[in-house]
Design a protein around this motif. Sequence first.
Motif, PDB file in Angstrom:
ATOM      1  N   GLU A  10       4.333 -12.924   6.429  1.00 38.33           N
ATOM      2  CA  GLU A  10       4.000 -11.666   5.773  1.00 38.33           C
ATOM      3  C   GLU A  10       5.159 -10.670   5.881  1.00 38.33           C
ATOM      4  O   GLU A  10       5.508  -9.984   4.909  1.00 38.33           O
ATOM      5  CB  GLU A  10       2.734 -11.078   6.410  1.00 38.33           C
ATOM      6  CG  GLU A  10       2.092  -9.960   5.616  1.00 38.33           C
ATOM      7  CD  GLU A  10       1.504 -10.423   4.289  1.00 38.33           C
ATOM      8  OE1 GLU A  10       1.335  -9.564   3.401  1.00 38.33           O
ATOM      9  OE2 GLU A  10       1.232 -11.632   4.115  1.00 38.33           O
ATOM     10  N   ALA A  11       5.763 -10.585   7.079  1.00 39.23           N
ATOM     11  CA  ALA A  11       6.901  -9.679   7.280  1.00 39.23           C
ATOM     12  C   ALA A  11       8.118 -10.146   6.486  1.00 39.23           C
ATOM     13  O   ALA A  11       8.783  -9.338   5.809  1.00 39.23           O
ATOM     14  CB  ALA A  11       7.243  -9.597   8.764  1.00 39.23           C
ATOM     15  N   LYS A  68       8.176 -11.972   3.795  1.00 45.47           N
ATOM     16  CA  LYS A  68       7.900 -11.740   2.374  1.00 45.47           C
ATOM     17  C   LYS A  68       8.216 -10.302   1.986  1.00 45.47           C
ATOM     18  O   LYS A  68       8.811 -10.044   0.941  1.00 45.47           O
ATOM     19  CB  LYS A  68       6.423 -12.034   2.092  1.00 45.47           C
ATOM     20  CG  LYS A  68       6.176 -13.341   1.366  1.00 45.47           C
ATOM     21  CD  LYS A  68       4.834 -13.245   0.667  1.00 45.47           C
ATOM     22  CE  LYS A  68       3.944 -14.358   1.149  1.00 45.47           C
ATOM     23  NZ  LYS A  68       2.582 -14.265   0.571  1.00 45.47           N
ATOM     24  N   HIS A  69       7.828  -9.375   2.846  1.00 50.92           N
ATOM     25  CA  HIS A  69       8.084  -7.952   2.577  1.00 50.92           C
ATOM     26  C   HIS A  69       9.587  -7.673   2.531  1.00 50.92           C
ATOM     27  O   HIS A  69      10.066  -6.971   1.645  1.00 50.92           O
ATOM     28  CB  HIS A  69       7.414  -7.092   3.650  1.00 50.92           C
ATOM     29  CG  HIS A  69       7.607  -5.624   3.447  1.00 50.92           C
ATOM     30  ND1 HIS A  69       6.921  -4.910   2.489  1.00 50.92           N
ATOM     31  CD2 HIS A  69       8.435  -4.730   4.056  1.00 50.92           C
ATOM     32  CE1 HIS A  69       7.308  -3.647   2.529  1.00 50.92           C
ATOM     33  NE2 HIS A  69       8.222  -3.516   3.466  1.00 50.92           N
ATOM     34  N   PHE A  70      10.337  -8.245   3.485  1.00 49.72           N
ATOM     35  CA  PHE A  70      11.792  -8.070   3.493  1.00 49.72           C
ATOM     36  C   PHE A  70      12.408  -8.628   2.207  1.00 49.72           C
ATOM     37  O   PHE A  70      13.283  -7.999   1.597  1.00 49.72           O
ATOM     38  CB  PHE A  70      12.425  -8.781   4.696  1.00 49.72           C
ATOM     39  CG  PHE A  70      11.975  -8.266   6.032  1.00 49.72           C
ATOM     40  CD1 PHE A  70      11.633  -6.933   6.211  1.00 49.72           C
ATOM     41  CD2 PHE A  70      11.898  -9.123   7.133  1.00 49.72           C
ATOM     42  CE1 PHE A  70      11.233  -6.458   7.445  1.00 49.72           C
ATOM     43  CE2 PHE A  70      11.499  -8.657   8.368  1.00 49.72           C
ATOM     44  CZ  PHE A  70      11.157  -7.317   8.529  1.00 49.72           C
ATOM     45  N   GLU A  71      11.952  -9.806   1.809  1.00 52.51           N
ATOM     46  CA  GLU A  71      12.522 -10.481   0.642  1.00 52.51           C
ATOM     47  C   GLU A  71      12.166  -9.759  -0.656  1.00 52.51           C
ATOM     48  O   GLU A  71      13.017  -9.585  -1.542  1.00 52.51           O
ATOM     49  CB  GLU A  71      12.010 -11.932   0.577  1.00 52.51           C
ATOM     50  CG  GLU A  71      12.512 -12.833   1.694  1.00 52.51           C
ATOM     51  CD  GLU A  71      13.956 -13.229   1.513  1.00 52.51           C
ATOM     52  OE1 GLU A  71      14.428 -13.252   0.365  1.00 52.51           O
ATOM     53  OE2 GLU A  71      14.635 -13.495   2.517  1.00 52.51           O
ATOM     54  N   GLU A  72      10.908  -9.326  -0.783  1.00 52.13           N
ATOM     55  CA  GLU A  72      10.458  -8.688  -2.026  1.00 52.13           C
ATOM     56  C   GLU A  72      11.150  -7.352  -2.268  1.00 52.13           C
ATOM     57  O   GLU A  72      11.521  -7.020  -3.386  1.00 52.13           O
ATOM     58  CB  GLU A  72       8.934  -8.490  -1.991  1.00 52.13           C
ATOM     59  CG  GLU A  72       8.151  -9.787  -2.178  1.00 52.13           C
ATOM     60  CD  GLU A  72       6.670  -9.605  -1.876  1.00 52.13           C
ATOM     61  OE1 GLU A  72       6.267  -8.460  -1.541  1.00 52.13           O
ATOM     62  OE2 GLU A  72       5.926 -10.606  -1.956  1.00 52.13           O
ATOM     63  N   ASN A  73      11.320  -6.583  -1.201  1.00 53.26           N
ATOM     64  CA  ASN A  73      11.936  -5.271  -1.353  1.00 53.26           C
ATOM     65  C   ASN A  73      13.459  -5.342  -1.400  1.00 53.26           C
ATOM     66  O   ASN A  73      14.116  -4.484  -1.972  1.00 53.26           O
ATOM     67  CB  ASN A  73      11.498  -4.343  -0.210  1.00 53.26           C
ATOM     68  CG  ASN A  73      10.044  -3.927  -0.362  1.00 53.26           C
ATOM     69  OD1 ASN A  73       9.730  -3.020  -1.101  1.00 53.26           O
ATOM     70  ND2 ASN A  73       9.160  -4.618   0.340  1.00 53.26           N
TER      71      ASN A  73
END
Length: 271
Positions: free
Chosen positions: A237-238, A240-245
Amino acid sequence: MKDQILLIGCGNLGRLLLQVWHKKRCSVSVFDKRKNVKNLLNNEISNVKFFQNIIDINFDEFSIIVFCIKPQDSKKLFYDISKFINKEHILVSLVAGLEINTIKNCLKKNNNIIRGMPNIFCGVMRSSTAIFSSYKLSKTVKKKIDNLFNLLGANLWLNKESEINFFTAMFGGGPAYFFYFFNVILRIAENHGIPKKKAEKLLKNLLAGSLEFTNQNELSFSKLISLVTSKGGTTEEAIKHFEENDNFFRLFSQGIEKATLKSRKINKSLN
């Protein structure tokens, strides 16, 4: 016969180099005008020949001369010692920003001039060091330099002198970036109620464990990430957040670019 090394300048970086080379039984003498440096070295390291005056040095005794001095002091010092240098000397400059052509102009001689850019981890023999020379070095000279700097960690010979700017920004500043990242994690841990001293201990353990795990598992960083990241789990989850932003990669890249530009500006002011 063992190469005799003269280390010119023994500030913070010079002392780290000296400690490692002395420990590895290299034959190193030191030139530094400051009396307090001599007293400090006498307390830390035994049997190191120390010079405070250039005229007391027999330069013919040394095959490798390493310059580890402040940029603002460098040109004058190169001029001062130019009359003592001969064409057989291997000159290694660790002076940040000072280009080989500038050194050559100061010396008025066609020596084997090499630039090196280690980082602070050389003190624990884990430096990432850049090496460059615009001269066509013999295999013997290149091997001597490799042997000397391999004692400090891992080396990379650069193809262009301008590449030192990026290397300085990326690997010279690399230790600070890691420390900055862990300091961010420390602040997050504190915000979640973990006492600072306990959080620091946990983070140092995390750092040591990451290095040990990396050394034991010769895998790419992407693969190592996947080993820790379970599908559908919290770590994913963390990540994914780093990658998406994409904020982390973009900000870090921009920071390295700014540091590279700063290195170029410093070079321009010195040469």
